[in-house]
Every structure is written in C-alpha cells, then in structure tokens.
Design a protein around this motif. Structure first.
Motif, mmCIF file in Angstrom:
data_model
loop_
_atom_site.group_PDB
_atom_site.id
_atom_site.type_symbol
_atom_site.label_atom_id
_atom_site.label_comp_id
_atom_site.label_asym_id
_atom_site.label_seq_id
_atom_site.Cartn_x
_atom_site.Cartn_y
_atom_site.Cartn_z
ATOM 1 N N ARG A 181 58.505 10.937 36.560
ATOM 2 C CA ARG A 181 58.458 9.855 37.826
ATOM 3 C C ARG A 181 56.917 8.903 36.767
ATOM 4 O O ARG A 181 57.478 7.774 37.286
ATOM 5 C CB ARG A 181 58.446 10.304 38.828
ATOM 6 C CG ARG A 181 60.088 10.344 39.317
ATOM 7 C CD ARG A 181 59.500 10.586 40.925
ATOM 8 N NE ARG A 181 58.910 11.906 41.134
ATOM 9 C CZ ARG A 181 59.225 12.627 41.785
ATOM 10 N NH1 ARG A 181 60.522 12.707 41.035
ATOM 11 N NH2 ARG A 181 58.920 13.685 42.151
ATOM 12 N N GLU A 186 58.410 1.578 30.918
ATOM 13 C CA GLU A 186 58.668 0.925 30.299
ATOM 14 C C GLU A 186 58.040 -0.086 29.311
ATOM 15 O O GLU A 186 58.815 -0.338 28.316
ATOM 16 C CB GLU A 186 59.263 -0.249 31.674
ATOM 17 C CG GLU A 186 59.350 -2.028 31.639
ATOM 18 C CD GLU A 186 59.119 -2.386 32.858
ATOM 19 O OE1 GLU A 186 59.382 -3.543 32.722
ATOM 20 O OE2 GLU A 186 59.056 -1.644 33.904
ATOM 21 N N THR A 360 73.780 0.306 34.403
ATOM 22 C CA THR A 360 73.164 -0.253 35.794
ATOM 23 C C THR A 360 72.051 1.485 35.715
ATOM 24 O O THR A 360 73.105 2.012 35.222
ATOM 25 C CB THR A 360 73.318 -0.586 37.255
ATOM 26 O OG1 THR A 360 74.776 0.245 37.731
ATOM 27 C CG2 THR A 360 73.561 -2.070 37.019
ATOM 28 N N SER A 361 71.116 1.713 36.857
ATOM 29 C CA SER A 361 70.341 3.074 36.861
ATOM 30 C C SER A 361 72.062 3.882 37.756
ATOM 31 O O SER A 361 72.126 5.055 37.649
ATOM 32 C CB SER A 361 68.783 3.152 37.706
ATOM 33 O OG SER A 361 68.315 1.851 36.486
ATOM 34 N N GLN A 362 72.460 2.654 38.582
ATOM 35 C CA GLN A 362 73.312 3.606 39.254
ATOM 36 C C GLN A 362 74.134 4.473 38.662
ATOM 37 O O GLN A 362 74.703 5.191 38.709
ATOM 38 C CB GLN A 362 73.342 2.894 40.820
ATOM 39 C CG GLN A 362 72.665 2.868 41.736
ATOM 40 C CD GLN A 362 71.619 1.260 41.150
ATOM 41 O OE1 GLN A 362 72.079 0.853 39.948
ATOM 42 N NE2 GLN A 362 70.672 1.235 41.830
ATOM 43 N N VAL A 364 74.635 4.779 35.506
ATOM 44 C CA VAL A 364 73.728 5.925 35.067
ATOM 45 C C VAL A 364 73.541 7.623 35.748
ATOM 46 O O VAL A 364 74.219 9.089 34.992
ATOM 47 C CB VAL A 364 72.350 5.764 34.247
ATOM 48 C CG1 VAL A 364 71.966 7.270 33.228
ATOM 49 C CG2 VAL A 364 72.738 4.854 33.215
ATOM 50 N N VAL A 365 73.716 7.384 36.845
ATOM 51 C CA VAL A 365 73.555 8.719 37.482
ATOM 52 C C VAL A 365 74.378 8.997 37.986
ATOM 53 O O VAL A 365 74.728 10.397 37.743
ATOM 54 C CB VAL A 365 72.672 8.043 38.778
ATOM 55 C CG1 VAL A 365 72.867 9.209 40.087
ATOM 56 C CG2 VAL A 365 71.152 7.778 39.043
ATOM 57 N N GLU A 392 68.385 11.846 38.506
ATOM 58 C CA GLU A 392 67.196 9.437 39.170
ATOM 59 C C GLU A 392 66.174 9.816 38.633
ATOM 60 O O GLU A 392 66.061 8.961 37.715
ATOM 61 C CB GLU A 392 67.244 10.548 40.264
ATOM 62 C CG GLU A 392 68.293 11.275 41.854
ATOM 63 C CD GLU A 392 69.403 9.301 41.682
ATOM 64 O OE1 GLU A 392 68.560 8.479 41.467
ATOM 65 O OE2 GLU A 392 69.372 10.028 42.625
ATOM 66 N N GLU A 393 65.773 10.603 38.001
ATOM 67 C CA GLU A 393 64.499 10.230 37.221
ATOM 68 C C GLU A 393 64.503 9.463 35.438
ATOM 69 O O GLU A 393 64.069 8.630 34.954
ATOM 70 C CB GLU A 393 63.070 12.058 36.926
ATOM 71 C CG GLU A 393 62.712 12.122 37.498
ATOM 72 C CD GLU A 393 64.099 12.911 38.987
ATOM 73 O OE1 GLU A 393 63.770 13.315 40.550
ATOM 74 O OE2 GLU A 393 64.710 13.222 38.445
ATOM 75 N N SER A 395 67.530 8.141 35.045
ATOM 76 C CA SER A 395 68.464 6.903 35.140
ATOM 77 C C SER A 395 68.113 5.474 34.644
ATOM 78 O O SER A 395 68.315 4.294 33.585
ATOM 79 C CB SER A 395 69.334 6.416 36.215
ATOM 80 O OG SER A 395 67.860 6.744 36.935
ATOM 81 N N ASP A 396 67.161 5.386 34.774
ATOM 82 C CA ASP A 396 65.866 3.664 34.735
ATOM 83 C C ASP A 396 65.667 3.899 32.823
ATOM 84 O O ASP A 396 66.329 2.741 32.610
ATOM 85 C CB ASP A 396 64.644 3.583 34.754
ATOM 86 C CG ASP A 396 65.443 3.415 36.886
ATOM 87 O OD1 ASP A 396 66.065 2.874 36.797
ATOM 88 O OD2 ASP A 396 63.708 3.532 37.091
ATOM 89 N N GLN A 399 68.909 3.599 30.560
ATOM 90 C CA GLN A 399 69.833 2.394 31.405
ATOM 91 C C GLN A 399 69.199 1.641 29.469
ATOM 92 O O GLN A 399 69.913 1.056 28.994
ATOM 93 C CB GLN A 399 70.110 2.011 32.993
ATOM 94 C CG GLN A 399 69.174 1.523 33.559
ATOM 95 C CD GLN A 399 68.884 0.103 32.797
ATOM 96 O OE1 GLN A 399 69.282 -1.175 32.859
ATOM 97 N NE2 GLN A 399 66.684 -0.311 33.476
#
Length: 457
Positions: A181, A186, A360-362, A364-365, A392-393, A395-396, A399
C-alpha cells in the motif's frame, strides 16, 4: 506367555523363565533380534509378597540390561492400580525409573460396576514419539486389551519428509500488505512500455514477498488419521459384541433376536454418521467437486468386485477410442453444401471493429477472488492463496499493467514462463504432467475471456 506371529524370528531367554516363583510371580521373555527389542511378560499374584516380587522383577531387568542395546518392552498384569497414589505403585515406579523405563498408559484396564482400575500396563524405554498405547474392549476377559504400537526408526523416518512452504502467518501478511500500500506504483509504472511496466511490477512484488513471506524448509510428520467415530457409536459396538458372544455361548433364541435388532440399529446409526461426515466434508470444502469425486471413488473402490473375464485391457480401450473418429466420419452422410456456403449466406454482419473496455480495479479484485484457493506455487514461487489475500493491495498497479498490455498489444515475457510438475498417480508407474502457469497469466486470460463474451453477445 508371549505369542509370536508365525515367521517372525525370536529367541527365548531361558534365564528369565527360571526366575518365576509360584504364588508370587510368573515371567517369560523373548528377544526380537531383527529390531533388537526384548519383550518381557509379567504376572504378579494379587496376594503374593510384594517385596519378593520387586526383588525378582529387579533381577530380571538387571539380567536384560546385560544384553547388548538394551531396548525393552514389559507388558503384564501387575495387580497395582496405576491410577491411585499408593505405596506399592510408588515403589514399582521408582524401580522401573532406575532402569530408564516408563509406563505408557493410565487408562482403566479392568472395569466393573463399582470400580475402574489400571492394574495392567506396558513399560518401555523407547521414545514416546515412536510408541503409542491404546486400550480396547475385546470381551474375551474381565480385563481390557492394551495395544502397544512401536514405529521403528527407519519406518518413522519414512513417515517424515521436508517440504518448502511460504511463511504466510498473519503478521507476515499484515506487513506485506502495508508495504504494498505504501509503495508508489504510479510513479514506477508511468511512462513505461507494457513490457517494462509488467517487469517492474513483477520484480518489485516478488522482492516484497520474499522479504516478508520467505520460503522456509519445514519438517512434516505424517500421522495416521484418527478414528472419528463418536463415543456413543463405540459403546453401541461394544454392546453388540457382548451380545454376539452371549448368543454363541448360551444359544438362546431371545438373545439371537435381540442381537439382530441391535445390529440393525447399529448399522443404521453408522450409516447416518457416515452420511453426516461426508456432508460436512463437502460443505467445508472450497473445491466441492473434487471432494465429491474423492468420496465417490473411495466408496466405489471399497465395493468393487472382480468378475472373471470382465476386465478391460488398456490396449483395448486405447484401440477403440483411436478408431472411433474414423468410423464415425465414414458413417456420417455427406453434406450437399460446405460450411463456407452457410457463412456467406449468413444475415449477421460484423461491424469490422473490436473494442475492449479498460479493466478496472474492482474487476481485478473480483477475478482474483474467483480463483481457487490453492497452495501450489507457480514458477516464481507465488501461490494463489497468497495473491487472494493481496487482492485489494495489488489491484491498482495490476490493472494499469494489464491495460497497457491490451493497448500496446504486448504479451510480457515473464507471463510466458511455466513450471511442469510430474505428479505420481496411484500405483501406476507413469506420471501425469501438470502445467502451472503464472497467476497473472490466469488473470489476464480470465479478463480476455470475459470481454470476448461481451463482444460476441
């Protein structure tokens, strides 16, 4: 008395037999040369002189100590209650401790309506890790049987193996999540190509996993499965065995009828217990299909019967399925029109474009959570169960990498690696190969499959 199975080489120790004294004690001993174990059977007369018995017992143990590699198992009826603190018990325990022996059980060996005593016991100087003692009611005597099991060092070694497993304790996972996290993904991934971005994401994540959840070498000891039959069913089984003995001895119709009725009730309860156990196994399992098939196969194997001449050979089955395609093709009627003709006449026309919405990240989760919870590791040593805990960690950044791959039409090199694992199947000497691809490749494939279906429909 020591009863030895036919074919097992043993040697009688005559000097121990000669130590027996009438109305005090009876003893007999044999040696098992293959394992170098001495077996001593002892009976103490209840009303005999206890002091004389201790002197004779001490001389017998001293005689055994003079033999090479003193490893002994003493079994017998001592007529001393090992469950109650008494002078006789303490004197006997003090004696065996001087020879490095220990008692192996305190379970009642003689039970009546008014008392419960452990007057029989098995003593040994073997390691507690290599021995077990169980007490069973056999209904052949007013004493219960004591079953002593010794797992030899070589056999015990076979039951132990080392495995390599990631340390995925709660503290380790918590530290790993915090590190993911707090990392600036990025800045790391922006401005890079799909190949570079995926390599950077993968390498940094592997370093974090190795730091907080390293692979460790662990010793695994295979233990025998414990009997899961509840106590009420055990009591019912004991009652049934008592009735069976009474029916054989007394030969009365009323007892026979009672035995048949109790037997029917027992097997009905046993069947219900098995059914409940199987239902619990299926309900708790994540891969329910696998557990169901395992239960089916176990039941089929236990009830399988062999019929003479009714067994198919592997070659026959292989030959049948290798020719079935050609035979069906020859017997099928020829079509008047080809498949291309029907495609040309089709009224459905493609728009000529194929568009993928960015993942999206959702999503991927959701895809990660749909994976099976497995501990097997891919070529990089990452198990699916660990990735599911980090959904959750990661996913961003994940994606971002997957979208770059789609936009640039790039398939990262690290996704192309796989591990082929030969898995031994049953008693067959052949091995079946299992291909374990990287977890991220499975995520990518599931994403493409989902979007393909949306385009086709």
């Amino acid at each position: 008395m020591v009863l030895v199975r036919n074919g097992v080489p043993t040697e009688d120790i005559q000097s121990i037999r000669e130590m027996s004294v009438e109305k005090v004690t009876e003893m007999v001993a044999v040696r098992y040369p293959e394992k170098n174990i001495l077996l001593l059977a002892v009976y103490r007369v209840p009303d005999g002189d206890f002091g004389v018995f201790l002197d004779i017992f001490s001389d017998a143990l001293q005689e055994l100590c003079q033999l090479k590699d003193f490893r002994v198992v003493v079994a017998g009826d001592f007529n001393v209650d090992f469950r109650v603190d008494s002078t006789e018990k303490n004197r006997l325990l003090d004696l065996i401790e001087t020879f490095g022996l220990r008692i192996t059980t305190t379970e009642p060996s003689r039970m009546t309506k008014t008392s419960s005593k452990c007057i029989d016991n098995i003593m040994t100087n073997l390691s507690e890790n290599d021995t077990t003692t169980e007490t069973e009611e056999l209904h052949f005597s007013d004493h219960r049987a004591q079953i002593f099991t010794y797992m030899h060092e070589d056999e015990n070694h076979k039951r132990q193996e080392h495995i390599y497993k990631r340390n995925m304790g709660k503290k380790c996972i918590r530290k790993l999540r915090r590190a993911i996290r707090e990392f600036d993904w990025e800045s790391l991934l922006s401005g890079k190509s799909a190949q570079e971005a995926y390599t950077s994401f993968h390498d940094n994540l592997v370093v974090m996993i190795e730091s907080f959840c390293p692979i460790q070498r662990k010793l695994v000891k295979k233990c025998k499965a414990k009997n899961s039959i509840p106590s009420d069913l055990k009591d019912a089984k004991n009652e049934l065995e008592i009735l069976a003995l009474q029916a054989i001895i007394r030969r009365e119709d009323t007892i026979y009828e009672l035995y048949r009725r109790k037997k029917k009730q027992f097997f009905e309860r046993l069947e219900n217990h098995k059914r409940e156990t199987m239902e619990n196994m299926v309900s708790r399992a994540e891969n329910k299909t696998k557990v169901i098939w395992r239960i089916i196969n176990e039941n089929v194997r236990s009830k399988r019967r062999q019929y003479p001449g009714g067994r198919l050979k592997v070659e026959s089955i292989s030959e049948y399925f290798s020719r079935i395609g050609e035979e069906l093709s020859e017997n099928l009627p020829r079509a008047e029109k080809s498949a291309g003709h029907y495609l040309k006449e089709s009224t459905v026309r493609s728009s000529g474009s194929f568009f993928f919405n960015p993942i999206t990240s959702q999503e991927v989760v959701k895809i990660i959570n749909s994976l099976k919870h497995k501990t097997t590791m891919d070529v990089y040593g990452i198990p699916t169960c660990l990735i599911k805990q980090l959904a959750e960690e990661i996913s961003d950044p994940l994606q971002m990498v997957l979208n770059k791959c789609v936009v640039e039409g790039e398939f990262p090199d690290k996704m192309k690696r796989a591990k082929i694992v030969p898995v031994f199947k049953g008693k067959c000497p052949n091995y079946r190969d299992f291909l374990r691809v990287t977890i991220y490749l499975r995520l990518n494939n599931m994403d493409f499959e989902k979007k393909d279906l949306l385009q086709l429909h």
